[in-house]
Design an enzyme around this catalytic site. Structure first.
Site, PDB file in Angstrom:
ATOM      1  N   CYS A 121      34.186  39.567  33.906  1.00  0.00           N
ATOM      2  CA  CYS A 121      32.748  39.395  33.696  1.00  0.00           C
ATOM      3  C   CYS A 121      32.033  40.746  33.867  1.00  0.00           C
ATOM      4  O   CYS A 121      32.153  41.618  33.010  1.00  0.00           O
ATOM      5  CB  CYS A 121      32.198  38.316  34.628  1.00  0.00           C
ATOM      6  SG  CYS A 121      30.559  37.705  34.112  1.00  0.00           S
TER       7      CYS A 121
ATOM      8  N   HIS B 254      35.621  33.912  33.149  1.00  0.00           N
ATOM      9  CA  HIS B 254      36.182  33.866  34.509  1.00  0.00           C
ATOM     10  C   HIS B 254      37.509  33.101  34.500  1.00  0.00           C
ATOM     11  O   HIS B 254      37.538  31.890  34.731  1.00  0.00           O
ATOM     12  CB  HIS B 254      35.195  33.178  35.463  1.00  0.00           C
ATOM     13  CG  HIS B 254      33.990  33.999  35.778  1.00  0.00           C
ATOM     14  ND1 HIS B 254      33.920  34.835  36.870  1.00  0.00           N
ATOM     15  CD2 HIS B 254      32.807  34.116  35.125  1.00  0.00           C
ATOM     16  CE1 HIS B 254      32.737  35.433  36.888  1.00  0.00           C
ATOM     17  NE2 HIS B 254      32.045  35.017  35.840  1.00  0.00           N
TER      18      HIS B 254
ATOM     19  N   GLU C 203      39.740  32.965  36.644  1.00  0.00           N
ATOM     20  CA  GLU C 203      40.116  32.437  37.962  1.00  0.00           C
ATOM     21  C   GLU C 203      39.796  30.953  38.095  1.00  0.00           C
ATOM     22  O   GLU C 203      40.394  30.256  38.926  1.00  0.00           O
ATOM     23  CB  GLU C 203      39.420  33.228  39.083  1.00  0.00           C
ATOM     24  CG  GLU C 203      37.910  33.106  39.155  1.00  0.00           C
ATOM     25  CD  GLU C 203      37.162  34.153  38.341  1.00  0.00           C
ATOM     26  OE1 GLU C 203      35.995  34.451  38.676  1.00  0.00           O
ATOM     27  OE2 GLU C 203      37.737  34.649  37.344  1.00  0.00           O
TER      28      GLU C 203
END
Length: 547
Positions: free
Chosen positions: A384, A512, A514
């Site tokens: 990001c 993102h 994750e």
């Protein structure tokens, strides 16, 4: 019977681990073949945590449908394999009151006084039972945020008390998580705080069926009998939640050994189907026996708070599991890099990651770290804001655009290579207005991104207002930056990278990754990044041996 409801409350103090307890119990029940969903009830009046400071609340977790939620939903999603989470799995006091007040304004309660009971409690119960509407669910596990005794939690406790009255013992199980502290030099554990916490819970009409006690070491039989007597909980329903040694992924095994899932199934008089725990056993074996240590520098301005980048740390650990290595975090404050101009902290790391964030604090330090990674051929991963910083660094130090910047940091930048998304212009409301949730991206073949994903179309989750300024693409491509991921409408840049002939592993993504990484299924980018860092560590070891 339809779904059973399990409510987990917390007592004595906060941060005892209700979230991971919910997640671990969900893992165990799912591993026995049951269909499970989970929900977080947050007592704060914010609609969601989207506008809260990471220092106050930790990271904001994002679901595929674009909900900004508490980080506990990240635990729920990482620990389970088949459960999908949406905005319905995250509830706050603000949402509850907002829904009731909107109904009142429409005239739905015309002629009646709107009250906490029954209107607020009915809305809470509706949010819980709605989780079972669209699919067959065996268990709904609900975490009641906060600590028993907090005034904010009272409506939630009243709502779950009513659910026990309506559905009976066979439909509802109350689990209370408390602290049994060790406060003497002799190491003696004290049960009095738990006794008082149960007493407080009972003032709301809730008698726990199961006690889960956070302890340094497992409770003795004498301690369990004492708690059983004073708390009116069956001896066999008192569970030790002992401190773990290495990883939160040991927690499901700990609760398995304590028979937490068996206790819950016994409560509901349900069959204990065969437990398929093979995958978790394999994960734990890797965690306990890694082939080597790999040091990853995480360069972020919130590194002082562990939970601010919780999903990033977890994603790195998942990448470590995939490569059978132990990831050690080197937390680097970019503001310190700016103050000292000293990059020695990066000399012995095997990978550098710059996570997301907002605001210009620490940006120059992040740019210094990215330049160091690029020039010294250290595997680099930007997420990001980390990707945006990688673009700015490349523009300044490769193309020579010294005044390149993001309009977030300098609205009058000569080269605004990062700028506000068009749909964000003119927005005044902050909460829930970013580009949020899952979006598709097209991956260019024969790139690093394509190598890692093994696909030409992916879907990842976003949370941002700023993007690469598309008019600079041709010039930056000519200078060697590769735009390997693009939105299907070819308007937004999703991934940038360097040729592998120039750098062993250098990639930034606007999304993102994750949020879609699990210990059982690491996100491909985290797996690839840690694999590259492990290879760098191996080369570093060889060079050290030659010396």
């Amino acid at each position: 019977m339809s779904a059973r409801y399990i409510f987990i409350t917390g007592g004595v103090c906060s941060s005892l681990g209700k979230g991971v307890t919910v997640a671990a119990l969900g893992t165990l029940l799912e591993s026995r073949g049951y269909r499970v969903t989970m929900q977080k009830m947050d007592p704060y009046i914010n609609i969601d945590p989207g506008t809260m400071s990471p220092f106050q609340h930790g990271e904001v977790y994002v679901t595929d449908d674009g909900a900004e939620t508490d980080l506990d939903l990240g635990y729920y999603e990482r620990f389970t394999r088949n459960t999908k989470f949406t905005r319905a799995n995250s509830v706050s006091t603000g949402q509850i009151y907002n829904a009731v007040i909107q109904r009142e304004r429409r005239g739905d309660y015309l002629g009646r006084t709107v009250q906490v009971i029954p209107h607020i409690t009915n809305e809470i119960k509706k949010r819980i039972t709605d989780l079972t509407n669209d699919e067959e669910i065996d268990f709904v596990i609900v975490e009641i945020g906060g600590t028993v005794g907090d005034i904010e939690s009272v409506p939630f406790l009243e709502a779950i008390r009513q659910m026990r009255r309506e559905k009976g013992r066979e439909g509802v199980c109350f689990i209370h998580l408390t602290l049994v502290p060790t406060i003497t030099a002799a190491g003696e554990a004290k049960t009095k705080p738990t006794q008082h916490s149960v007493k407080e819970l009972m003032t709301y009409g809730i008698q726990p069926d199961v006690l889960v006690c956070r302890v340094r070491t497992p409770l003795s039989q004498d301690m369990k009998e004492k708690l059983s007597l004073f708390c009116n909980v069956r001896n066999e329903n008192i569970i030790s939640a002992s401190d773990i040694q290495n990883s939160i992924y040991e927690i499901p095994e700990m609760y398995r050994n304590e028979r937490l899932d068996q206790v819950v199934l016994d409560h509901f008089q349900m069959e204990a189907k065969r437990l398929n725990f093979k995958k978790w056993t394999e994960i734990l074996d890797i965690i306990h026996n890694p082939s080597r240590d790999v040091r990853i520098a995480v360069v972020g301005k919130y590194i002082a708070l562990q939970d601010a980048y919780r999903s990033v740390y977890e994603g790195l650990m998942h990448g470590g599991i995939a490569s059978q290595v132990n990831v050690q975090f080197v937390k680097v404050d970019p503001e310190e890099l700016e103050r000292t101009d000293d990059l020695s902290v990066l000399h012995d790391v095997h990978g550098i990651l710059v996570p997301g964030g907002f605001g210009n604090r620490g940006i120059e330090g992040k740019l210094m770290a990215i330049r160091y990674a690029r020039e010294h051929k250290i595997p680099f991963f930007g997420i990001c804001l980390g990707m945006q910083c990688a673009v700015i660094e490349y523009a300044r130090n490769v193309l020579g655009w010294q005044n390149a910047n993001s309009t977030e940091f300098n609205p009058a930048a000569e080269y605004p290579v990062i700028s506000l998304l068009e749909e964000q212009m003119g927005l005044e409301q902050k909460g829930g207005t970013m580009r949020l949730g899952g979006f598709p991206a097209l991956i260019t073949e024969n790139t690093l991104a394509h190598k890692e994903y093994g696909a030409t179309r992916i879907r990842e989750r976003h949370r941002h207002r700023f993007e690469f300024t598309y008019r600079y693409r041709a010039e930056m491509e000519k200078a060697g930056l590769i735009f390997s991921g693009i939105s299907p409408d070819k308007q937004l840049v999703e991934i940038v990278e360097l040729k592998q002939s120039q750098h062993p592993w250098f990639l930034g993504c606007q999304f993102h990754p994750e949020f879609q990484s699990k210990p059982t299924e690491p996100n491909p980018l985290f797996a690839g990044f840690v694999r590259a860092a492990a290879a760098h560590a191996k080369e570093h070891e060889k060079k050290e041996k030659k010396k």
